[in-house]
Design a protein around this motif. Structure first.
Motif, PDB file in Angstrom:
ATOM      1  N   SER A  39       0.521  -1.060  -0.087  1.00 34.92           N
ATOM      2  CA  SER A  39      -0.154   0.323   0.286  1.00 34.92           C
ATOM      3  C   SER A  39       0.912   1.336   0.178  1.00 34.92           C
ATOM      4  O   SER A  39       0.661   2.057  -0.010  1.00 34.92           O
ATOM      5  CB  SER A  39      -1.370  -0.127   1.455  1.00 34.92           C
ATOM      6  OG  SER A  39      -0.193   0.202   2.338  1.00 34.92           O
ATOM      7  N   SER A  41       2.955   4.325  -1.185  1.00 35.47           N
ATOM      8  CA  SER A  41       2.565   4.897  -2.813  1.00 35.47           C
ATOM      9  C   SER A  41       4.267   5.106  -3.361  1.00 35.47           C
ATOM     10  O   SER A  41       5.022   5.300  -4.229  1.00 35.47           O
ATOM     11  CB  SER A  41       2.275   5.740  -3.057  1.00 35.47           C
ATOM     12  OG  SER A  41       2.250   7.024  -1.685  1.00 35.47           O
ATOM     13  N   ASP A  42       4.940   5.443  -2.173  1.00 40.55           N
ATOM     14  CA  ASP A  42       6.075   5.921  -2.186  1.00 40.55           C
ATOM     15  C   ASP A  42       7.607   4.781  -2.533  1.00 40.55           C
ATOM     16  O   ASP A  42       8.516   4.725  -2.182  1.00 40.55           O
ATOM     17  CB  ASP A  42       7.128   7.331  -1.232  1.00 40.55           C
ATOM     18  CG  ASP A  42       6.365   6.310  -0.274  1.00 40.55           C
ATOM     19  OD1 ASP A  42       6.144   5.572  -0.001  1.00 40.55           O
ATOM     20  OD2 ASP A  42       7.855   6.870   0.546  1.00 40.55           O
TER      21      ASP A  42
END
Length: 78
Positions: A39, A41-42
Motif C-alpha cells: 500500500s 505509494s513511494d
C-alpha cells in the motif's frame, strides 16, 4: 521399463517441489500484504527490496524473521 518408472518418480518429485515452492512464495506474499508493504505509494529501491525479500522468506516471516533491505542509489551526476 526401468526408465519409465524412474522418469515418473522424478516427475512426481518435481511436481511436489514446484507446489512447495509456489506455496512458500504465496505465504511470503501474504506476509508482505499483512505488513502493508503493497500500500505504500513511494516505493523506492529499499521498499521494493524489502517486498522481494519478505516474499522469498515465506513462512519464516511468521517465526520471527523480519527481513529489511537498505540501499542507497547514487544520484546522477550534473
Amino acid at each position: 521399463m526401468t526408465y519409465d518408472r524412474t522418469y515418473r518418480r522424478r516427475s512426481a518429485v518435481g511436481r511436489i517441489i514446484a507446489v512447495v515452492v509456489v506455496v512458500w512464495l504465496v505465504i511470503g506474499a501474504i506476509a508482505a500484504g499483512q505488513r502493508h508493504y503493497y500500500s505504500k505509494s513511494d516505493t523506492n529501491c529499499a521498499g521494493f527490496g524489502t517486498i522481494v525479500v519478505t516474499i522469498i522468506a515465506g513462512p519464516l516471516n511468521y517465526v520471527g524473521a523480519n527481513p529489511k533491505v537498505h540501499c542507497h542509489v547514487p544520484e546522477p551526476s550534473k
